[in-house]
Design an enzyme around this catalytic site. Structure first.
Site, mmCIF file in Angstrom:
data_model
loop_
_atom_site.group_PDB
_atom_site.id
_atom_site.type_symbol
_atom_site.label_atom_id
_atom_site.label_comp_id
_atom_site.label_asym_id
_atom_site.label_seq_id
_atom_site.Cartn_x
_atom_site.Cartn_y
_atom_site.Cartn_z
ATOM 1 N N ALA A 1 1.693 16.502 6.244
ATOM 2 C CA ALA A 1 2.004 15.249 6.921
ATOM 3 C C ALA A 1 3.237 14.656 6.270
ATOM 4 O O ALA A 1 3.633 15.091 5.192
ATOM 5 C CB ALA A 1 0.826 14.278 6.799
ATOM 6 N N GLU B 1 5.178 10.779 5.549
ATOM 7 C CA GLU B 1 4.863 9.352 5.534
ATOM 8 C C GLU B 1 5.894 8.436 6.164
ATOM 9 O O GLU B 1 5.877 7.233 5.874
ATOM 10 C CB GLU B 1 4.680 8.929 4.073
ATOM 11 N N GLU C 1 -0.872 9.251 3.113
ATOM 12 C CA GLU C 1 0.335 8.833 3.844
ATOM 13 C C GLU C 1 0.416 7.316 3.963
ATOM 14 O O GLU C 1 1.499 6.738 3.895
ATOM 15 C CB GLU C 1 0.373 9.479 5.241
ATOM 16 N N HIS D 1 1.679 5.781 0.810
ATOM 17 C CA HIS D 1 3.135 5.895 0.697
ATOM 18 C C HIS D 1 3.870 4.709 1.327
ATOM 19 O O HIS D 1 5.019 4.443 0.978
ATOM 20 C CB HIS D 1 3.614 7.153 1.430
HETATM 21 ZN ZN ZN Z 1 3.110 12.481 -0.128
#
Ligand code: ZN
Length: 882
Positions: A287, A289, A323, A326
């Site tokens: 993934a 962020e 995420e 972040h």
């Molecule tokens: Zn990360």
């Protein structure tokens, strides 16, 4: 970065630094993109405004921006004068383009002036999963479709627009997107204005304030919205594909909850006007962020509400929590340079566990941390080829390599260590204070230490910089020098720990400040321990209150510190019987440490196996996972030592797991606690993986019923059932699994793991064909390769495949993507013998290894570790196995 460019006017490409001039600094971008979805290109325009920080000179009389793979570039100065560029030179090797104007134009500017530059160009919607790229998928009707999405971290924003592509340069971004009118347009911020003109749609988004280029994001495609049912201040939506709506609800809801959790925890409200989570059908990482527009691969975002496994629930929750963390830790406050990447990644790793612990206390998150993050960190950091947390990497090829267990897991483990040392309250307050001071700016590791030190009053800066600036970690060797009725006196020494057990003096110069976190019998009732004693010399002695009757002490309480402890051999026999005096964290930690110690030859493998057998009545899933993983690591080391020894090792694991499962009753009941369910899943999986006949038969029978009726199994046992098929199934089963794979539903990954694990040559050949035809998606190639490498023959097959197809592999997975590192690691690290080591080394001696040299070195170290282990303990293990 950003040294002044200082040459004598005659260009020598070798001398041009990669860095851009620092006499100007961009502060605002207006980006326009016009997508051509049929020929996979886009037209772009970037209008960038700079502040002049220092005047231009005769030598430095141009502007430069990072660019990569852009074409038909034209440029015009808009301010302070309108003027076409007189020359545009691309330095492809350095990924930048230089814009020159008539001689006096830039020279006449003073400090404090501004410049506005407009650049028009074309770009490719590539198929390499970086920059602005096309992500291919089959829709519910089996038709091929594309989404067009961005992935910029670390240095691929320059593939979409010319920019100062470095985290320390924060600017405002206003984005305009044009495509066919049927596509949805999404970016970091909400749309300000959307218009349809004929068959085109044009969207202008709200300005994204003060951001680093790697966090800018946008996408266009057939996305379907699933709105959060959990009421949070700003709209939270998961954008999925048609047919996956039901599986997308959890992510929308959990994202909202995480946002609320972090803003309360850090005492800083989320600063943006919406959060979208995007399902990217082709995605190289797990993934990303991007602020307000988080992108995910399918397995990290979707969760079937009726069919999920424990591992899926935990993975999706942990990635989302990572995420979302972040958004504060990385996006609002960004590392000043890639050197401090760990600040972003360790921070998000640590907080994701912290956050999951809040929502799922029944998971016993911190126990799993020991068997997951901490174990991964120890595994990599005990190799010579590990690297310091604060890495000096700056070249794009190298940056991608440091997204590894050191930057995520070792850093996360150190944050957990600091949390234990300072206490949770001070730790959270220190982090919040750091985030508040550096909001919208960049920060360094030292800045974080300053705030933790200020709040806690403890010498954080001095201590922690030793941990983050040096490679490796210590082993504390304990000698028991005096015992009385009430006390025991220990002599402690510390040295660098390497699993290859060949530390050179020059690698062993660091003395770590080790908070010993020791436990004695006075602590055992509440599981507490001492946090005040720091061992910061090469050698020390320590007297602990230990009675001769109980005779209990243990260092590294709850495995809070980042060091390995080596006790006298006799102490392990005592500890093996003191299970009731330790917490599950202690026991899981001790097993992990002993596993490393026997790999390094510091204790005998048989000593370790004895302890495991002693703990077979434990009931914590973390302890069992750690035991089963440790047994797996012994099997991995003896992988090429013949079937007889392998079968005996398998039998130990299979019997341990099956006997415990018999005792618990294998069927999962609704009334079982989460822990019990988790334990049963682990045991069932281990029994089947190691060939236990009874549970294998149960699994195969279930599978054949399952093909008729999917509700016959508890979904928690689904993955193990597939494993049984992979190990024992026939051609008909293979076809059935492959059919499931092609359905593209929530079982896609487990189906992939299953049919690629079939050992017969015909099936392995088919896997390589599917890779070539991209039916196995490039993003999932590492899964297929890992499965092929599950046997010694498969490991050889993988290596031959890599050698034969090397040129194509490098073409498909350029070194700037970390996928190449994974592939090299998977295809080499399964080896265990010195001649295999030599073969790998010889092959790569002839090759350009930029972009994966760290992975290769780590693989070679891993092979050495195993080869030495077998050499050292071969006789000991043979005697133990009988
Ligand atoms: Zn990360």
């Amino acid at each position: 970065m950003c040294k002044h460019f200082n040459d004598n006017g005659s260009l020598n490409i070798k001398e041009i630094p990669r860095d851009l001039p620092t006499n100007v600094k961009p502060f605002e971008y207006h980006l326009s993109f016009n997508v051509n979805e049929t020929d996979f290109t886009f037209k772009g325009e970037t209008v960038v405004e700079f502040d002049v920080l220092e005047p231009f000179t005769k030598e430095l009389n141009y502007l430069e921006l990072n660019t990569s793979e852009l074409y038909d570039v034209s440029a015009k100065l808009l301010f302070p004068v309108e003027e076409e560029a007189t020359s545009i030179e691309e330095f492809a090797k350095f990924q930048k383009t230089r814009f020159t104007f008539s001689e006096k134009t830039l020279l006449s500017l003073k400090k404090g002036d501004t410049i506005k530059l407009a650049i028009k160009y074309g770009g490719y919607l590539n198929d390499k999963m970086c920059g602005f790229y096309r992500s291919k998928y089959e829709d519910a009707n089996g038709d091929i479709k594309y989404q067009f999405v961005t992935q910029f971290e670390a240095t691929d924003a320059r593939k979409a627009f010319p920019c100062y592509d470095h985290p320390s340069i924060k600017s405002d971004f206003t984005i305009k997107m044009e495509s066919i009118k049927d596509f949805v347009h999404i970016s970091n911020m909400a749309a300000d204005k959307e218009t349809i003109i004929g068959d085109r749609k044009i969207t202008i988004f709200n300005t994204l304030p003060k951001h680093s280029s790697y966090l800018v994001a946008f996408c266009v495609g057939d996305f379907v919205p699933v709105k959060s049912n959990y009421n949070y201040r700003v709209p939270v939506t998961t954008w999925t594909v048609k047919g996956s709506e039901k599986r997308s609800q959890y992510s929308a809801d959990f994202t909202s909850k995480c946002l609320e959790f972090y803003e309360n925890l850090f005492d800083i409200p989320f600063q943006f006007n919406k959060v979208d989570s995007i399902l990217c059908k082709e995605f190289s990482a797990g993934a990303m962020e991007n602020t307000g527009m988080i992108t995910y691969r399918e397995g990290a975002l979707l969760l079937d509400p009726e069919q999920y496994t424990i591992a899926e629930l935990q993975r999706v929750s942990e990635v989302i929590a990572h995420e979302v963390a972040h958004q504060w830790f990385g996006n609002l406050v960004t590392m000043s340079d890639w050197t401090d990447l760990w600040l972003n990644e360790s921070g998000a790793t640590f907080w994701s566990w912290f956050c999951c612990n809040n929502f799922y206390p029944e998971w016993n998150v911190w126990e799993s941390f020991i068997t997951d993050s901490l174990a991964n960190a120890f595994a990599l950091d005990s190799l010579r080829s590990s690297h310091a947390i604060q890495n000096d990497s700056c070249e794009p090829d190298e940056i991608n390599q440091i997204f590894d267990a050191i930057s995520y897991a070792k850093g996360g483990s150190l944050l957990r260590m600091i949390k234990t040392w300072l206490g949770e309250k001070d730790f959270v307050a220190g982090v919040s204070s750091y985030l508040k001071e550096f909001a919208w700016q960049n920060a360094t590791t030292a800045d974080l230490w300053t705030h933790l030190e200020k709040i806690s009053g403890k010498p954080v800066k001095e201590s922690m910089s030793i941990w983050t600036k040096n490679v490796g970690h210590p082993i504390v060797t304990v000698e028991e020098i005096e015992t009385t009725e009430t006390e025991i006196t220990l002599k402690l020494t510390q040295h660098r720990f390497l699993k290859t057990a060949d530390v050179k003096p020059e690698e062993d110069e660091i003395v770590y400040p080790i908070v010993l976190f020791y436990k004695t019998e006075a602590n055992t009732a509440e599981g507490t321990f001492d946090t005040s004693f720091t061992f910061n010399t090469r050698e020390t002695s320590l007297t602990l209150p230990v009675s001769s009757s109980k005779n209990f002490y243990k260092l590294n309480g709850n495995e809070s510190g980042f060091f390995v402890t080596k006790y006298p051999e006799s102490r392990y026999e005592i500890l093996a019987k003191q299970s009731s005096l330790m917490t599950d964290d202690d026991k899981a930690g001790l097993i992990g440490e002993m596993n490393s110690l026997c790999a390094a030859g510091a204790i005998k493998t048989s000593t370790f196996l004895n302890l495991i057998i002693n703990w077979k009545s434990e009931s914590s899933p973390a302890i069992w996972n750690q035991m089963l993983v440790a047994l797996g690591s012994i099997k991995r080391a003896w992988f090429f030592e013949g079937e007889a020894v392998m079968n005996k090792l398998k039998t130990i694991s299979a019997d341990l797991a099956a006997n415990k499962l018999d005792e618990l009753d294998w069927e999962i009941k609704e009334s079982d606690s989460f822990n019990l369910k988790e334990l049963k899943v682990s045991l069932f999986s281990s029994a089947v993986n190691n060939g236990n006949a009874k549970y294998t038969k149960k699994s195969l029978d279930l599978f054949h019923k399952y093909l008729e009726d999917e509700t016959v199994i508890n979904p928690l046992y689904r993955d193990t059932m597939f494993t049984a098929v992979a190990l024992n199934g026939d051609g008909k089963d293979y076809d059935a699994v492959f059919k499931i794979y092609r359905k593209n539903d929530s079982r896609k990954i487990i189906a992939l793991k299953t049919f690629t694990r079939f050992e017969d040559k015909q099936f392995v050949d088919k896997t390589f064909e599917l890779i070539t035809e991209k039916i196995i998606l490039p993003q999932d190639i590492y899964i297929a390769l890992s499965m092929i490498g599950s046997t010694p023959e498969g490991t050889n097959t993988l290596w031959n495949w890599l050698k034969t197809n090397w040129d194509q592999v490098v073409k498909d997975f350029p070194p700037s993507l970390n996928m190449l590192s994974y592939i090299v690691r998977i295809c080499t690290s399964g080896f265990t013998q010195f001649p295999q080591y030599d073969a790998v080394k010889a092959f790569f001696a002839e090759k350009e290894c930029n972009g994966f040299d760290m992975a290769l070195a780590q693989s070679l170290d891993a092979i050495t570790t195993k080869a030495k282990w077998v050499q050292r303990d071969g006789a000991d293990l043979a005697e133990y196995l009988g």
